[in-house]
Structures are given as structure tokens and as C-alpha cells.
Design a protein around this motif. Structure first.
Motif: not given
Ligand SMILES: Nc1ncnc2c1ncn2[C@@H]1O[C@H](COP(=O)(O)OP(=O)(O)OP(=O)(O)O)[C@@H](O)[C@H]1O
Ligand SMILES: [Mg+2]
Lengths: 221, 347, 284
Positions: C34-35, C38, C43-44
């Protein structure tokens, strides 16, 4: 010299705590004063405030939750490391240690959005993340406990196994006892082995010394 | 260069338990005293006190007449070979032996050269480069001995140094100790469980039992003239025949045996070493025994006999004979002390 | 130690491993993935995803500076912690009575969280803090808290982590070292020689491992540097958390990039550390 070193170390350890303790009982404590002019326990009464109590309750609940998850998982992990062949055990070990290497803030920042996407209950998410960061500690605590057990009984078990394989039979013990790899739930068996081993050794020592004709009966024991 | 070592009323307690009771012992320069005693009798504690690793609760330790109180271990010039080898795990074999020279400020090279001589002495020169973790128990103990000798100590304390050696190596070490004694002549205190070892190596034996010195004397004296039954037992004597002393003569199931002069009249035990009794055909000797058991010691055999007297209960007398005793259980035999006279003790 | 033999034992062991390994892999995997997503704008928090490497390339200079600063702070704190921690351990081993007190006090600080530790050091070292008052408010008292040299923050790390180092060292060698020091003493080693020629080499493996742990921990730790350091320049964690909490949601990718850099640096340091430790073990 040694006393001075000791006092310096005590100072190093204690000094940072001193202002905290003094502040906690100080009423007012303006700049040049080395010690607070007057003392009171007022600030401790704030501990009884509902907010503080609720926060303490929540923290404890969280702690208990994390411990109930992380402790059994750590135990299982430690068992697996002990029982797996070398390479997979190494992998499991590294995996369980990995959370130590990742700064907590990075872990939380990354997972924050993901949990939102998965509609995970916040409390469950928090417990999960904290349990994962606690796992290295529980796993390795159990691991060292198992290792202590290992060194104490495993060697005995092994030497008995060798005896069964290629030496005189180990007296009174069915071969299968000596052939099983020792592991925690079998500690009583392990103790039995220890005893039998000791008995065997004693006999052997006595025989050897008799054969050499060096030692007289009745003294050494 | 060697020194005398003297304990004067040395006591040591751990909390409630008194481990050493006013031990007094003198070791003359260049002499070797064996400290013999059962497990837990306080032998290691006494050596630790001499080495300065432990302080006596009361009493003194003197070296050449000077009190060692307050002198730290490293300044005492006393080397101790511990019961456990205690090899430094971070050093290899030669550096372990070179340790004392390094601490004294010698260069690594000089210290190693010095150490090699001592490794050769203990037949471990080939292991010089070996790491400490890869030695057998006996090799470790020899490294520990070499390491202590390399310090060239005035006084050498040995705490069961040969207990994990095989018998051949042990004999080697005995002759090594002889060599060391004739070359370096240190004062030695040797702790052992093994009275044979004590007899071979030491000039005198001190028997320590339950924290007390029961007797200190030459090897033969301890064997044939023990002060008490306990000394007799610790030196492996199996026979103590109860009876009465009357006018220098001990009366018992063995008959009348002359004992040492100065023995007061009254009840006393006749101690008679199993090696000092002879088996004769029935009808000969001073007493009649019934063979009750045989125990092989390999080259020797212990013959346990029951000797019934004219009055009172039968006594057990054990005789050690070399080779085949030529008797069988149940057989009646004659018994005779080898010497005309015996040794009596009161307790 | 015994290794499992036969397929059944191994199979059972794998079953044991799964419940422990799965959550770790899941949490770490999801978090890192996820990091990364993002940081690349995929993955805003709100709005449609759009790929961009802006977060990585846009302000490289600042990212590099933050990394350097973090490494510096961590290295200094680690060296101090290891030295002081070893001194504490050696003292505990060398002096029977006083050592016991020092050991107990030192161990007692271990449960104190770094946040509280940072507060305590703040009260001690800050402008007109306890230390300055004790010294009589000298005019030349340096800016320890918030000053350019990060002294208060580094002191806090050294204070907390030296206790940890001492605990680890004592735990690993306390059992064997007493007898070996006795042996050394009878071989003529003075107290000082015993510390540096026996205790230190014996403690080396545990010192190395705890140094590694301290370094990685301080590298990724946020509160002390945030509380006790100057506002600029920023170490990696402070930068990441500030950007993460920023009202400007577009700063999120940059926050993730900072976090990922600190993860990567930590992992790199651990790898190097393991290699060094292993090499030195073989060498011996
Ligand atoms: N540090 C200690 N604290 C308490 N008791 C001790 C301590 N050291 C030794 N003892 C006790 O002192 C007694 C004598 O111990 P010591 O080690 O001197 O015996 P030993 O004669 O050397 O025995 P062994 O032949 O088994 O080595 C034992 O009962 C032991 O339990
Ligand atoms: Mg002993």
C-alpha cells in the motif's frame, strides 16, 4: 575510583527521572529555583478523572488483546522453528523477526488506507498491527526457553539414541523411547531418560575403575 | 622459587551454612599436599580462598609468613587450575596459554613462544591453533594446566585437574607433575577424590571432611595409622573391628593384637587395611573366617569374610588378594594380619 | 538441536508456522504494498488513481538530506548506547553490591516508553530546565533541546538504549563470565584487563547484535527527534509523519516515499550487519 564510576552510572540512569518526579509533585516551579518551592499531590488527583481512567482501561484492554493474540502465535512460531528442517526454519525465523526492522510509523502509515479499503474494524486493525510487532518478542522468548530445554535433555537423548543404535542396549528402556526426538510435551520422558542415562553412566564408571583395579568400593559414592 | 602456604584457623560460611571450620594447614615450600575429601567437603572453597577469589569469614592465609588479606588474586602469584577447565572461548589454544604473559605486558609473539613450550609439556603442541570450542574435555583440562604453569607460579593449586583424563593420559600427567616438581619446584596443593592419585603425587595427605581437617600426615601414616574411623574410610580402609584395648593389646574376634603404645584402655576399633590381612588354610592363622562374598576388582579380588568370635556378634573382615583368591563362598578359612601389630582408634 | 525427521513431523511443523507467519506476512505485505502504491499515486486517499513518480523525484535533495541526518543521529546514538551499555554491564559484573543497584536501576528504566523518556530529557536539558537550574543558570548554557546538534534527542536514545544494551549483554554472558574472570585473575589479569581482555571480547557478539537493533530502532523512531530536535532539517520519520498528517492530502505520496526510504535503509543496515557478524564469526 570504582565508587566514582558507580555514582556516575547511577547519576546517568536516575538524573532524567528526577525532574519528572519533582514536576509531578510541584505546585509551581519557576525558572531559577532548583527545587519546587512547594509540593502537593494535586496532579495525581487528575489520575482519577474519568478521561484518564477510560484511557487507562482502553490501553489495558488493548494490551490484553495483543498479548492473547501474540503469545500463542509466538509459541507456535517457536515450535515450528525448532521442528522444521534448517532452511525453512531459517525462513520462518527471519519472517518473524521482520517486524523489528520496519519502523512502526511506516507500518501504520502504509496500512492505514488499506484497512479503510477493506472495511476492517479499527480496533481489530490496531490489535492486528500491534500483535505483529509483538510477535518477534514472544516468538524469541519461547525460542530461547525451548533452546534451554534442548541443551539440557537433547544431548542425553541423543547419546542414548547412539547407544541404542551401536552400543550396549540402554537398560530397561524400549528402543522407541530413545529414538524419538525430544520436544517440550515429553519432558517427563526426557527426565526418565536422564535418569536411566545417569544410572548407565554410573555403572560404566564403576566397571572401568574396577577393571583398572584403582578404586576401592564404597568410597566414591 | 617457591613459597610456603599456611592456613590459620580459616573458616568460611555461606549464610547459615559453615563450609570450612577453622582449617589449619601448613604446606612447606616445594612440597605437594593432597587434599582428599568427599564431594561438598569444602576443598574447592579452601583453594578459592587461597587464590584470593573468596574471602575467609575468619582466619588467615599466609604465604612465606606474610598475611594475604587484602592482596588481590592477580598479585598473589598463586595459580589455580579449576575443577572446570574455564578455557577462554574467544582465544585459541596457544593464546589461552599465552594469556598470563600477555597480561604481564609481553608482546604477542614472545607470549606465544613462551606458551608453546608449555603446550609441548602437556603434549598439545599440535593443537596450538585450534579454537577453544573444539577440544575434548581432557584436552581442555591439559590446556588449563599449561595455562596455569605458564604463569610460573610460586604456588600451584590444582582442583581435581585429572578427573576427566583416561588412565593412560592420567599416568602421563602424573609423570608430568613429577617433571614440573623437579624442574620448577612449585608448592602444590592438589585436590582429589582419588586416594591413589593422592598417594602417587603428594608428599603428604590432608583429609578434609565436612569442612574440618581430620588428619594431615605422610601418605603411609594416613593409610596405616588413621586418626579416626572417618579417615580410615576416606582412605579406602574397609575394616574396623570393634573390641577392647587392655594393656596395649586389642581383644576382638580377631583375637589378641598388639596396638600402638600409648593407647588407653577401653573400647576401641582395630583398623586393619584389607591389604594387610592374609588368607590361610582353615585352622591356621589367628582367626577363623567364613567366606561371605567375593568381589572382583580386576587384577585384585576382595574377599568378604564373617569372623565369629567366642562371644558377641560376628564381625565382617574384608581381605584384598591379588589374583585368584582360590576360595569360594561358604568356605572356612584362616586369617592372619601381615604385621604383628595393629592400629586402634577410639572413634 | 534436533531437526524434524520424516514428512509427518515437518508437515505438522509447517502447520504450526502458518498461524504465526501468515499475519506477519499479511500485515507487512499489505502495508508495504500500500505504501508503494500510494507513493506512486496509485492508491490515493480520495480521487482517481494516477501514476506519478513525483513523490520520489520531486524533492530528492531533501529526501537525501533527511536520510543522511537520520543515519547520523542513529549512528551517534548507537555508539553511545553501546559504550555506556557495556560500561553498565561491566560495572554490574565487577562490583557485587553496588553493581546490583546499578543493574536494577538500569533495568527499571527499560519499561519507560521513549515518549516519556523524551519528555523527561526535555525537562532535564531544556532552556531553564532542571540541569541548567542545578548549574545555576549559566549564561553560556547551550541549546541542547532544539539545537543544531540534536544533543537532547541523542541523549534520550543513549539513555534508554544503553539500558537495553546492558540488559542484553548481561543476559548473554552473566552466567559464564564470573568464572572466566576468576580464571583471568589467577593468571595475573588486573580488574581493568579483565574488563577489556575477557568481558569485552565475550560480550562482542551480543554487543554487535544489540547495536544492530538499536541502530535500526533509532533510525525508525519518531517521538524523541520530533520532541527534542530542531524543526529543520528533518530526519526521515519526522518528515514522513508531518507529510502524512498534512492537511494537504497530496503530500501523502511524499510521506509514503519517506517511510519507504527509512524501511529500505533499515533493511539494508540489517543485511550488512548480519553479513558482518557472520563474517567475523567465521573469521574466528
Ligand atoms: N557460593 C556459594 N554459596 C553457597 N554455598 C556454597 C557456595 N560455594 C560452595 N558452597 C557450598 O559449600 C560446600 C563446599 O563446596 P566445595 O565446592 O568447596 O566442595 P568440594 O569439596 O570442592 O566438592 P567437590 O568434590 O564436589 O568439588 C558445598 O556444600 C557447597 O554447596
Ligand atoms: Mg570442588
Amino acid at each position: 575510583m570504582r565508587v566514582i564510576a558507580g555514582l556516575l552510572l547511577v547519576l546517568w540512569i536516575v538524573l532524567p527521572v528526577v525532574p519528572v518526579l519533582l514536576w509531578s509533585v510541584a505546585v509551581q516551579w519557576a525558572a531559577p529555583a532548583v527545587l519546587p518551592p512547594s509540593y502537593s499531590l494535586q496532579s495525581f488527583s487528575a489520575l482519577a478523572a474519568t478521561d484518564t481512567v477510560r484511557a487507562a482501561g482502553a490501553s489495558s484492554l488493548l494490551g490484553v488483546g495483543v498479548a492473547t493474540v501474540a503469545t500463542p502465535l509466538g509459541y507456535l512460531g517457536a515450535l515450528a522453528i525448532q521442528r522444521l528442517p534448517r532452511v525453512p526454519a531459517r525462513l520462518v525465523e527471519l519472517t518473524l523477526l521482520a517486524p523489528l526492522a520496519i519502523p512502526p510509523f511506516a507500518l501504520v502509515m502504509g496500512i492505514n488506507v488499506a484497512f479503510l479499503r477493506f472495511y476492517l474494524l479499527p480496533s481489530v486493525g490496531v490489535v492486528l498491527v500491534l500483535a505483529v510487532t509483538a510477535l518477534p518478542y514472544t516468538a524469541f522468548m519461547f525460542r530461547s526457553a525451548l533452546a534451554t530445554y534442548d541443551s539440557r535433555f537433547e544431548e542425553v537423548a541423543r547419546s542414548l539414541r547412539n547407544l541404542v543404535a551401536n552400543g550396549p542396549p540402554c537398560p530397561g528402556a524400549p528402543a522407541r523411547w530413545c529414538n524419538r526426538p525430544g520436544i517440550l510435551p515429553r519432558v517427563p520422558g526426557g527426565l526418565g531418560r536422564l535418569h536411566r542415562h545417569a544410572a548407565y553412566r554410573r555403572g560404566a564408571v564403576a566397571d572401568a575403575s574396577h577393571a583398572a583395579g584403582v578404586r576401592c568400593v564404597g568410597y566414591r559414592e | 622459587m617457591s613459597s610456603s602456604l599456611e592456613f590459620i584457623g580459616t573458616s568460611r560460611s555461606f549464610g547459615e551454612a559453615t563450609v570450612l571450620h577453622e582449617v589449619s594447614l601448613i604446606v612447606e615450600p616445594s612440597r605437594c599436599v593432597a587434599l582428599l575429601g568427599g564431594s561438598g567437603s569444602g576443598k574447592s572453597t579452601l583453594l578459592r580462598i587461597a587464590a584470593g577469589l573468596d574471602d575467609p569469614s575468619s582466619g588467615q592465609v599466609l604465604v612465606d609468613g606474610g598475611d594475604l588479606d587484602g592482596v588481590p588474586s592477580e598479585k598473589r602469584g598463586i595459580a589455580l587450575v579449576f575443577q572446570k577447565p574455564l578455557i577462554f572461548p574467544h582465544l585459541n589454544v596457544v593464546d589461552n596459554v599465552a594469556f598470563s604473559a600477555r597480561m604481564a605486558g609481553q608482546s604477542r609473539q614472545a607470549a606465544r613462544r613462551h606458551a608453546m613450550a608449555y603446550l609441548e609439556l602437556v603434549h598439545l603442541a599440535d593443537f596450538a591453533g585450534r579454537s577453544a570450542g573444539r577440544l575434548s574435555g581432557g584436552q581442555e583440562q591439559r590446556v588449563a594446566l599449561a595455562r596455569a604453569l605458564a604463569r610460573n607460579p610460586r604456588i600451584l593449586l590444582l582442583d581435581e585437574p585429572f578427573s576427566s583424563l583416561d588412565s593412560r593420559l592420567r599416568e602421563n600427567m602424573y609423570s608430568l607433575v613429577e617433571d614440573i616438581r623437579s624442574e620448577l619446584a612449585p608448592t602444590i596443593v592438589l585436590v582429589t577424590h582419588d586416594r591413589r592419585e593422592a598417594s602417587i603425587l603428594a608428599d603428604s595427605i590432608a583429609v578434609l571432611d565436612d569442612g574440618r581437617i581430620l588428619q594431615h600426615g605422610p601418605v603411609a601414616q594416613l593409610h596405616y595409622q588413621p586418626a579416626t574411623l572417618a579417615v580410615n574410610r576416606i582412605l579406602g580402609g574397609l575394616n574396623a573391628i570393634s573390641g577392647q584395648v587392655d594393656g596395649g593389646i586389642h581383644h576382638s574376634v580377631l583375637g589378641r593384637v598388639r596396638v600402638q603404645p600409648g593407647m588407653v584402655d577401653g573400647p576401641a576399633f582395630l583398623v586393619m587395611r584389607q591389604e594387610a590381612v592374609r588368607i590361610l588354610p582353615a585352622g591356621e592363622g589367628t582367626a577363623v573366617g567364613n567366606v561371605a562374598g567375593l568381589k572382583s576388582l580386576g587384577a585384585h579380588t576382595l574377599v568378604r569374610t564373617e569372623v565369629a568370635g567366642n562371644d558377641g556378634l560376628p564381625e565382617t573382615l574384608t581381605v584384598e588378594v591379588s589374583g585368584d583368591p582360590g576360595v569360594s563362598v561358604g568356605q572356612m578359612i584362616g586369617l592372619q594380619p601381615v604385621n604383628g601389630s595393629g592400629w586402634a582408634v577410639i572413634r | 538441536m534436533s531437526r524434524g525427521q520424516g514428512p509427518t513431523t515437518t508437515g505438522r511443523a509447517v502447520l504450526f508456522a502458518l498461524p504465526a507467519v501468515f499475519p506477519v506476512v499479511a500485515v507487512l505485505g499489505v502495508s508495504l504494498a500500500a505504501a508503494v502504491l500510494q507513493s506512486l499515486g496509485l492508491m490515493p486517499f480520495i480521487g482517481p488513481p494516477s501514476f506519478s513518480v513525483e513523490a520520489w523525484t520531486g524533492n530528492t535533495g531533501e529526501l537525501v538530506r533527511a536520510t543522511g541526518l537520520s543515519l547520523n543521529i542513529a549512528a551517534t546514538a548507537t555508539v553511545l548506547s553501546v559504550c555506556i551499555g557495556f560500561l553498565i554491564a561491566a560495572y554490574v559484573l565487577a562490583s557485587p553490591r553496588m553493581g546490583w543497584i546499578v543493574g536494577a536501576l538500569s533495568a527499571a528504566t527499560i519499561p519507560i516508553p521513549h515518549l516519556i523518556g523524551a519528555g523527561a530529557i526535555g525537562l532535564l536539558l531544556s532552556d531553564s530546565g532542571f540541569l541548567e537550574r542545578v548549574l545555576g543558570m549559566p549564561a553560556a548554557f547551550p541549546a541542547l533541546v532544539g539545537g543544531p546538534w540534536w544533543i537532547a534527542a541523542i541523549t534520550e536514545y543513549a539513555w534508554k538504549e544503553s539500558a537495553f544494551v546492558a540488559l542484553v549483554v548481561l543476559g548473554s554472558i552473566a552466567r559464564s563470565v564470573g568464572d572466566l574472570c576468576d580464571a583471568a585473575a589467577t593468571l595475573g589479569a588486573t580488574a581493568r584487563q579483565r574488563v577489556f581482555r575477557v568481558v569485552l571480547p565475550l560480550a562482542m557478539p551480543s554487543l554487535a547484535v544489540s547495536a544492530l537493533i538499536v541502530f535500526v530502532y533509532t533510525l525508525g523512531s519518531y517521538e524523541p527527534v520530533w520532541l527534542l530536535g530542531p524543526t529543520s532539517p528533518e530526519p526521515l520519520p519526522v518528515r514522513a509523519v508531518r507529510l502524512f498528517g498534512s492537511v494537504d492530502l497530496t503530500a501523502r505520496p511524499e510521506a509514503m516515499a519517506s517511510a519507504l526510504v527509512s524501511v529500505a535503509v533499515g533493511a539494508g543496515v540489517i543485511l550488512i550487519g548480519i553479513l558482518v557478524v557472520r563474517r567475523s564469526r567465521e573469521f574466528r
